[in-house]
Design an enzyme around this catalytic site. Structure first.
Site, PDB file in Angstrom:
ATOM      1  CE  LYS A  46      -1.067   1.061   4.291  1.00 49.96           C
ATOM      2  NZ  LYS A  46      -0.436   2.367   4.709  1.00 49.96           N
ATOM      3  CE  LYS A  51       2.135  -5.281  13.104  1.00 47.06           C
ATOM      4  NZ  LYS A  51       3.684  -4.091  13.638  1.00 47.06           N
ATOM      5  CD  GLU A 103       0.255   3.769  14.601  1.00 49.85           C
ATOM      6  OE1 GLU A 103       1.491   3.791  14.187  1.00 49.85           O
ATOM      7  OE2 GLU A 103      -0.999   5.193  13.789  1.00 49.85           O
ATOM      8  CG  ASP A 126      -1.715   5.745   6.784  1.00 50.90           C
ATOM      9  OD1 ASP A 126      -1.664   4.520   6.226  1.00 50.90           O
ATOM     10  OD2 ASP A 126      -1.732   5.606   7.930  1.00 50.90           O
ATOM     11  CG  HIS A 178      -2.568  -1.827   8.819  1.00 50.04           C
ATOM     12  ND1 HIS A 178      -2.219  -2.725   8.082  1.00 50.04           N
ATOM     13  CD2 HIS A 178      -2.172  -1.167   8.728  1.00 50.04           C
ATOM     14  CE1 HIS A 178      -0.583  -1.619   7.330  1.00 50.04           C
ATOM     15  NE2 HIS A 178      -0.717  -0.997   8.562  1.00 50.04           N
ATOM     16  CE  LYS A 218      -0.547   7.439  12.023  1.00 49.42           C
ATOM     17  NZ  LYS A 218      -0.284   6.497  12.131  1.00 49.42           N
TER      18      LYS A 218
HETATM   19  C1  BG6 Z   1       1.563   2.255   8.089  1.00 52.66           C
HETATM   20  C2  BG6 Z   1       0.265   3.134   8.217  1.00 52.66           C
HETATM   21  O1  BG6 Z   1       0.751   1.346   6.898  1.00 52.66           O
HETATM   22  O2  BG6 Z   1       1.328   0.942   9.776  1.00 52.66           O
HETATM   23  C3  BG6 Z   1       1.486   3.871   9.271  1.00 52.66           C
HETATM   24  O3  BG6 Z   1       0.825   3.839   7.064  1.00 52.66           O
HETATM   25  C4  BG6 Z   1       1.497   3.595  10.599  1.00 52.66           C
HETATM   26  O4  BG6 Z   1       0.549   5.548   9.508  1.00 52.66           O
HETATM   27  C5  BG6 Z   1       1.953   2.084  10.320  1.00 52.66           C
HETATM   28  O5  BG6 Z   1       1.792   4.935  11.926  1.00 52.66           O
HETATM   29  C6  BG6 Z   1       1.457   1.579  11.469  1.00 52.66           C
HETATM   30  O6  BG6 Z   1       2.740   0.315  12.028  1.00 52.66           O
HETATM   31  P1  BG6 Z   1       2.774  -0.645  13.377  1.00 52.66           P
HETATM   32  O7  BG6 Z   1       3.550  -1.710  12.333  1.00 52.66           O
HETATM   33  O8  BG6 Z   1       4.151   0.375  14.175  1.00 52.66           O
HETATM   34  O9  BG6 Z   1       1.543  -0.782  14.197  1.00 52.66           O
END
Ligand code: BG6
Length: 481
Positions: free
Chosen positions: A140, A174, A208, A227, A232, A331
Site C-alpha cells: 500500500k 506479525k 498509536e 491508511d 490493517h 494517532k
Molecule cells: C502503516 C501506516 O501502514 O502502519 C502508518 O501507514 C502506521 O501510518 C503504521 O503508523 C503502523 O504500523 P505498526 O506496525 O507500527 O503498528
C-alpha cells in the site's frame, strides 16, 4: 533454483528501514538462500561501496542489539547496487544480463509509488524479464479508492497472473496476527462459543502515540480510514471472524477472508453518522512531552483528514449477524497498543451479588502489540467471610514476551521469506482489496454527503469524547489501557 531479487526504490526509505534489515534477519536465522542475489536499483548514481555503507548505517540503527558485524559482512556479499530507470526496458535488460541467472527465479519488489507501476510492468515485459515463475511484490497505498486500485491492478495483471502478485499488508506478517489462526483453530474450547450466540461484541483497537509529523500531506490524502482501516484493521477483523479454512494454503485462507469482507454490513449516507466517529488530534501531551496538534504540523491550512476513526461494523453472516464489531484507530493517542477484545455475553442470573453488573462479563483480550499475549478475564470469589460471597475480577495471563525475546525477525522478514518460498497465504488477494475498498468508499461517500467533519481530541488522550458517547449509546464502553 537460484533466487534473484530486483528491488526498485533500492535506496529509498522502505528499503533501508525495513527490506534490507528483513533480508539480514533471514540471514541471521540461517534461512536466506545461500546463492541469493539482491540488486537495489535507483536512478541516482552511487558506488557499490557507498551503497553498502548506507545500508550498513541504517542496518545498525534499525536492527539494534541484533546487529552483528560478521553476519552483515557476509550478508553484504549478496547485495549489489545498480543505477537505472525502472521504466526503461533496455536498462532493465542490461541489469538483468549483468546480474541475474537465466535459470533462476526472479522476484521484483516495487518499493516505488504506484503511479509508475504500469511503466515498470511494461519495461519488465519489453526487457524480457518476466517468466512464468517471476514474482512481484507490492504494498500500500494501492490506490486511494476502489476505482484507482482497479486501475493499478489492471496494469499489473496485464503482465502478471494473480498467483505471481504478492500484495503486502505488514500486519499479516506479525506473529500475533498469525497467532489468531492458531488460537481459533487449534484450541477446541473456543469452537462452540466463537459466534454471536455467546459473544456480545468485539473491539479491535490499533492505537498509536506517534503523530503525522512530516507525513501530514500524505495524511491529508488518506486519513486514518484509508491508511489503517481499509487494510490493517479489516485484515485483523477477517482473521478474528473467518470460518475454519479447509487448509492453511493461500486459496483456502483468502477465500474465507473474502467471504467476511463481502458480508460487512454496508455503511452509507443513511447510517454513517450513527455508525462512525471521525477525530483529529489537537495539541496535548504524549509520553510527558508537549506535542503540536495536527493543524499546527501543516502549512497553516486547516486539515480535512481524520487522524482517528471509530466504526461500528457488523459481519452479516450466519455466525456473526447482530454482533457489533467496533473498530478504532488513531494517532497521538495515549499509548502504542493494539488489541482485540472479545466480550462474552453475560448470564443475568443473580446467584452472586455482583453478577448482574456489566463489569462481570468474561473477556478474552488478545494483545497484538507491543506486548504479545492473551488474557482471559474471569470472576473469582473474594477470599473472606463475607456471607454475600462477593466476586472479584482476576485474569489468566498467557504472556508471549519470552517468544518475543527469542525472536530474531519482524513482520517483513516473515513476508519476504514467504515470497521466496512462493507461499501467498499471508498476502492479500485482489478480490479482498477490492471488497475492502468498496466498503470504505461507501463510508467516505457518506461522510462527504453528510459533511461529517472530524471532531477534535487532545493528543495523549484515549480519543474524542464523541467516540465514548458512541459506545455509551449502545450501553458499552471502550476497553482502555
Ligand atoms: C502503516 C501506516 O501502514 O502502519 C502508518 O501507514 C502506521 O501510518 C503504521 O503508523 C503502523 O504500523 P505498526 O506496525 O507500527 O503498528
Amino acid at each position: 533454483m537460484s533466487t534473484d531479487i530486483l528491488l526498485f526504490g533500492g535506496t529509498g526509505d522502505l528499503a533501508l528501514r525495513k527490506l534490507y534489515p528483513a533480508f539480514y534477519y533471514l540471514k541471521l536465522n540461517g534461512v536466506l538462500p545461500a546463492d541469493i542475489k539482491i540488486v537495489g536499483v535507483a536512478r541516482r548514481a552511487n558506488t557499490q561501496e557507498g551503497f553498502l555503507a548506507t545500508v550498513k548505517e541504517w542496518m545498525i540503527q534499525h536492527t539494534g542489539s541484533l546487529y552483528d558485524d560478521e553476519v552483515f559482512n557476509e550478508f553484504g556479499k549478496c547485495l549489489t547496487f545498480a543505477q537505472g530507470d525502472s521504466t526503461e526496458a533496455e536498462e532493465l535488460r542490461r541489469i538483468s544480463d549483468e546480474h541475474f541467472r537465466a535459470d533462476g527465479q526472479l522476484i521484483v519488489y516495487f518499493s516505488v509509488p504506484p503511479s509508475i507501476f504500469g511503466g515498470i510492468c511494461t519495461a519488465l515485459e519489453e526487457g524480457g524479464l518476466i517468466k512464468p515463475n517471476t514474482r512481484v511484490v507490492v504494498e500500500k497505498p494501492l490506490g486511494n479508492d476502489c476505482a484507482s486500485f482497479m486501475a493499478i491492478n489492471e496494469e499489473m495483471r496485464r503482465v502478471f497472473n494473480e498467483n505471481q502478485v504478492y500484495r503486502i499488508d505488514h500486519y499479516l506478517g506479525k506473529e500475533s496476527v498469525q497467532n489468531l489462526l492458531a488460537l481459533r483453530f487449534a484450541n477446541d474450547i473456543f469452537q462452540p462459543i466463537w459466534n454471536g450466540r455467546y459473544i456480545d461484541h468485539i473491539q479491535i483497537t490499533v492505537s498509536e502515540s506517534v503523530g503525522c509529523g512530516n507525513r501530514r500531506d500524505f495524511y491529508e490524502e488518506t486519513g486514518a480510514i484509508r491508511d489503517m482501516v481499509q487494510n490493517h484493521l479489516l485484515q485483523v477483523l477477517c482473521l478474528t471472524c473467518i470460518e475454519p479454512p479447509a487448509s492453511l494454503d493461500a486459496e483456502s485462507v483468502r477465500t474465507e477472508k473474502l467471504k467476511i469482507l463481502k458480508c460487512l454490513r454496508p455503511i452509507t449516507t443513511e447510517n454513517v453518522a450513527e455508525l462512525t466517529v471521525r477525530g483529529q488530534y489537537a495539541a496535548g501531551e504524549v509520553d510527558g512531552e508537549q506535542v503540536p496538534g495536527y493543524n499546527e504540523e501543516g502549512d497553516g491550512t486547516p486539515g480535512m483528514a481524520e487522524t482517528y476513526v471509530a466504526i461500528k461494523a457488523e459481519v452479516e453472516s450466519f455466525r456473526w449477524s447482530g454482533t457489533p464489531i467496533y473498530l478504532r484507530t488513531g494517532k497521538r493517542l495515549n499509548a502504542r497498543h493494539a488489541e482485540i477484545v472479545i466480550t462474552f455475553k453475560q448470564n443475568r442470573a443473580r446467584l452472586f451479588a455482583d453478577q448482574a453488573s456489566d463489569k462481570c462479563a468474561n473477556q478474552l483480550v488478545i494483545n497484538l502489540q507491543p506486548d504479545e499475549g492473551i488474557k482471559i478475564h474471569m470472576k473469582n470469589k473474594q477470599a473472606g467471610l463475607d456471607e454475600r460471597m462477593p466476586l472479584e475480577n482476576r485474569f489468566m495471563d498467557l504472556s508471549f514476551s519470552d517468544n518475543a525475546r527469542a525472536k530474531k525477525h519482524d513482520a517483513y522478514t516473515r513476508l519476504l521469506y514467504d515470497v521466496i518460498r512462493g507461499d501467498q497465504t499471508l498476502f492479500v488477494s485482489e478480490r479482498e482489496i477490492e471488497a475492502a475498498w468498496k466498503w470504505v468508499d461507501a463510508i467516505r461517500a457518506g461522510w462527504a454527503e453528510r459533511d461529517q467533519k472530524p471532531c477534535q481530541y487532545t493528543a495523549g488522550s484515549t480519543g474524542p469524547s464523541d467516540a465514548d458517547e458512541f459506545m455509551a449509546a449502545d450501553g458499552r464502553s471502550w476497553n482502555n489501557f
